[in-house]
Scaffold this active site. Sequence first.
Site, short mmCIF file in Angstrom:
data_model
loop_
_atom_site.label_atom_id
_atom_site.label_comp_id
_atom_site.label_asym_id
_atom_site.label_seq_id
_atom_site.Cartn_x
_atom_site.Cartn_y
_atom_site.Cartn_z
N GLY A 43 0.77 -1.24 0.00
CA GLY A 43 0.00 0.00 0.00
C GLY A 43 0.80 1.29 0.00
O GLY A 43 0.37 2.29 -0.56
N ASP A 102 -5.57 1.83 10.25
CA ASP A 102 -6.96 1.46 10.52
C ASP A 102 -7.03 1.00 11.99
O ASP A 102 -7.11 1.81 12.90
CB ASP A 102 -7.36 0.39 9.52
N LYS A 130 -7.58 6.57 10.15
CA LYS A 130 -9.00 6.41 10.52
C LYS A 130 -9.03 6.24 12.03
O LYS A 130 -9.10 5.11 12.53
CB LYS A 130 -9.56 5.13 9.88
N ARG A 164 -5.11 0.90 -6.82
CA ARG A 164 -3.94 1.51 -6.16
C ARG A 164 -3.39 2.69 -6.96
O ARG A 164 -2.78 3.60 -6.41
CB ARG A 164 -2.82 0.46 -5.99
C1 PRP Z 1 -3.60 -2.26 4.70
C2 PRP Z 1 -3.00 -0.88 4.74
C3 PRP Z 1 -2.20 -0.89 6.01
C4 PRP Z 1 -3.01 -1.78 6.93
C5 PRP Z 1 -3.81 -0.96 7.89
O1 PRP Z 1 -2.63 -3.15 4.20
O2 PRP Z 1 -2.15 -0.67 3.62
O3 PRP Z 1 -0.93 -1.46 5.81
O4 PRP Z 1 -3.89 -2.55 6.07
O5 PRP Z 1 -4.63 -1.74 8.70
P1 PRP Z 1 -4.48 -1.93 10.27
O6 PRP Z 1 -4.13 -0.58 10.86
O7 PRP Z 1 -5.84 -2.39 10.67
O8 PRP Z 1 -3.43 -2.94 10.53
P2 PRP Z 1 -3.01 -4.61 3.64
O9 PRP Z 1 -2.81 -5.61 4.71
O10 PRP Z 1 -4.34 -4.54 2.97
O11 PRP Z 1 -1.89 -4.88 2.55
P3 PRP Z 1 -1.53 -3.97 1.29
O12 PRP Z 1 -0.74 -2.82 1.82
O13 PRP Z 1 -0.73 -4.85 0.40
O14 PRP Z 1 -2.82 -3.53 0.64
MG MG Z 2 -4.76 -3.96 1.17
MN MN Z 3 -0.62 -2.07 3.76
#
Ligand code: PRP
Ligand code: MG
Ligand code: MN
Length: 176
Positions: A43, A102, A130, A164
Amino acid sequence: MKHNVEVMISEAEVAARIAKLGEEITARYQGSDEVVMIGLLRGSCVFLADLCRQCELPITLDFMTASSYGSGMHSTRDVRILKDLDDDIKGKDIVIVEDIIDTGYTLNKVREILSLREPKSLAICTLLDKPSRREVHVPVDWIGFSIPDEFVVGCGIDYAQKYRNLPFIGKVVPQE
Ligand code: PRP
Ligand code: MG
Ligand code: MN
């Protein structure tokens, strides 16, 4: 799910905010001989690319993969380190760069692991936050935008791995 994507934060607003973050980070690390920006894949890669180009500092880049979401919309809280950093961070100034916080589980875990490696300093910069979703506390140094609990995409953030590359922050809206 059939859905539309609406603009929530425009490309221009995102760019202006990242320029400001770059100024603040540049000011914070004056005199440092190396600032390692650590991107959490996947991300953070779009934000990291924009942010590092707004910093007038001797920056190096490294990457880590800590996935908790897989391809779904909900956190499993099971944070897995799938790829570690390539280089040692001992004695270095570190900025962990994230696209969104998150629940906080991902950054909490990564911060814990990296702090054990004795960096000189360890800061966190996230494009989006968030706060209403937080389950574990994470100290965050720079936040681009605090947003309500909407499902967002773009600037690196995905929905089932897509969107993305959107140059703005979009909101996913279900379609009848
Ligand atoms: C998403 C985002 C953060 C994380 C946030 O990554 O990019 O890294 O979740 O969530 P949290 O605060 O509840 O832990 P994801 O695991 O979807 O992987 P990605 O970055 O490859 O999309
Ligand atoms: Mg993700
Ligand atoms: Mn991530």
